[in-house]
Structure formats: C-alpha cells, structure tokens
Write an enzyme that holds these catalytic residues in place. Structure first.
Site, PDB file in Angstrom:
ATOM      1  CE1 TYR A  90      -2.908   2.621   0.122  1.00  0.00           C
ATOM      2  CE2 TYR A  90      -2.931   2.362   2.396  1.00  0.00           C
ATOM      3  CZ  TYR A  90      -3.449   3.451   2.082  1.00  0.00           C
ATOM      4  OH  TYR A  90      -4.315   4.455   2.148  1.00  0.00           O
ATOM      5  CE  LYS A 149      -6.177   2.054  -0.505  1.00  0.00           C
ATOM      6  NZ  LYS A 149      -6.665   1.901   0.699  1.00  0.00           N
TER       7      LYS A 149
END
Length: 298
Positions: free
Chosen positions: A132, A160
């Site tokens: 992320y 992400k």
C-alpha cells in the site's frame, strides 16, 4: 483474487468500543451490494487507534459473517517491522485471505529500507500481500523501481497505489507484474484505463452497487457507461474527503442508519458545513438516508 471492487470498511464504534452488531450489519450491506473483497483495519477502519485485541475480534467477526462470500483482508502494516509481522501472523491465524501492508510511516525509510521491510513481512507469512503506497499519509513514496525489486516474493501479489499519479501507475504496470489497484475513488476510471484491475474504495461503503457498476463497466470496456457513472459519482468522491477520512463517510453511514457517527480521537465528527455538503452529494447520487442527518442507529 483482488480485482474489481474492494471496500476499505469503516470500523463502527459504540460508546468507545467496537460495535460488533453494526460491523456485522455493514458487512452484510456491502456484500449484498456487490462488493468483491473487504479490507478491515486500514486507514478508513481507524486501525491506528484500535488495539490488537480489537482488531482480532473484528477480523474474526467479519470473516465469520461473510461466510466465504468474499475474501477478507486485514491491514497489518505499521511503521515497526516487528509489529507488522506480528499483526500479519495474527491475520493468518484468524483465517483471513490476505494482508494489506502500508509503506512504513513517520520513519521515512529509504527504498532499500522499504524493500527490507516488505521482504521481512512477506517471508513471515503465507498470506498473499497487497502493498500500500499512500505518500500523503506516510510521507514516503514507494516508487515503481522499488516495487520491481519485490516481485521475486511469491506472496507479494498486488499494490494499492494512492500517489495520485497516472504516470506512476503506468510505470508500475510497465515495470512489474503486480496487480494494480487504485487507491483513490476519483481515479478509479482513469487508473483502470491504464491497467488497474480495480479499486480499494471508501465510497463503496455507502454506494457499493454504483462502485461495482463503475468497475464492471470499465473492466468490460464500456467507457461511455463508465464515464457517465464516474461523473455522477464525482461529487460524492469529493465530499467524502472534505475532511479527514473516515469522518465524512462515517457521518454518511450514520445518516443511512448503518453505524453511529462515532470516531476515536484524535479524529472528531465532521463540521456542520461539511455535513451539509456530504448530504447534498449523497442526495445527488441517490444514497438512501434513514432519517435525520447524523442520527444514531438503535
């Protein structure tokens, strides 16, 4: 596994504690709305102010509630590698389907430090990992060339990407084979146009059917339909970040009768002017409200 609509689910609270009943209700609402994966204990889930025991209980509750209908992923990344490993192992022991591991915040590790951190977490578990990258919260950008160094780890499967740059998203696609997931609702359509497989969404908490339709249209190449839906949802995307996330989305969920409008300090409920803007945007999209704005569900 992590394609299409993933929702970063809020953590409901009641009188200072995690509200298990509301969490189950929200999980049902999301799965029934077409969500394809749930992320618990991320930024939207106020993980920073939840204890490990609260996280474990929430993870087990939601995993049991969804009964295998969708994968359940836990946010396990922190700015301490040892703590990240412990939380990731806890997620594996709880039977979850993956872990979301954020770039360490505050410490500002170099690219070599980022690689060492992610490698240590990946080698501690058999769970598939979503890395992320969110520089606006961590203060550090994980670059495409850094991600490319992690491809040899078989359980690092997705990223992400929340840097807000289509150029960077395109470079990740060009330099890695990782599944690219959009981390910003307003960039879902453009990022899918350059190769993202889906989105990890905040707006999906309140408009799961619409966000699922947007992903489905984009994935199928129905660009006119996708653009029309993007334009319709854009005011909602903006309103949900008029103040720090998850304040706006939790307020709107309370107006829908799904959770209480309760956050943990240092977060506080949104201001009255923000409430009005959020409700106006929700009305334009057709988000169903349960009653008085900000009312608490029984």
């Amino acid at each position: 596994m992590f394609e299409g609509l993933t929702v970063a689910m809020v953590t409901p609270f009641r009188d200072g504690s995690v509200d298990a009943e509301a969490a189950a209700r929200l999980a049902d609402f999301l799965v029934d709305g077409g969500v394809q994966c749930l992320v618990l204990s991320g930024s939207t889930g106020e993980a920073a102010t939840c204890t490990p025991e609260e996280r474990r209980a929430l993870w087990r509750l939601v995993k049991e509630r969804v009964r295998g209908r969708v994968p359940v992923v836990a946010g396990t990344g922190t700015n301490c590698t040892a703590d990240s490993i412990a939380l990731t192992r806890m997620a594996e022991e709880a039977g979850l389907d993956g872990a979301l591991v954020v770039t360490p915040y505050y410490n500002k590790p170099t690219p070599r430090g980022q690689v060492a951190h992610f490698t240590a977490v990946a080698r501690s578990t058999r769970l598939p990992l979503i890395l992320y990258n969110v520089p606006g919260r961590t203060g550090t950008n994980t670059l495409p060339e850094t991600l490319a160094q992690l491809e040899g780890l078989p359980n690092v499967v997705a990223v992400k990407e929340s840097a807000g740059s289509l150029d960077q998203a395109s470079a990740i696609r060009a330099r890695t084979g990782l599944t690219l997931l959009c981390g910003d609702d307003s960039l879902t359509l453009p990022m899918m146009a350059v190769g993202a497989a889906g989105v990890v969404s905040v707006a999906g908490n309140v408009a799961p059917r619409e966000m699922r339709a947007l992903c489905d249209h984009a994935h199928a190449g129905r660009l006119a339909e996708a653009e029309a839906l993007h334009r319709r949802l854009l005011p909602l995307f903006r309103a949900l970040f008029v103040e720090s996330n998850p304040g706006p989305v939790k307020f709107l969920l309370s107006a829908m009768g799904l959770v209480r409008n309760e956050l943990r300090l240092p977060l506080v409920p949104v201001e009255p002017a923000s409430e009005r803007a959020i409700l106006e945007a929700a009305g334009a999209v057709g988000v169903p409200l349960a009653g008085a704005a900000g009312g608490r569900p029984s």
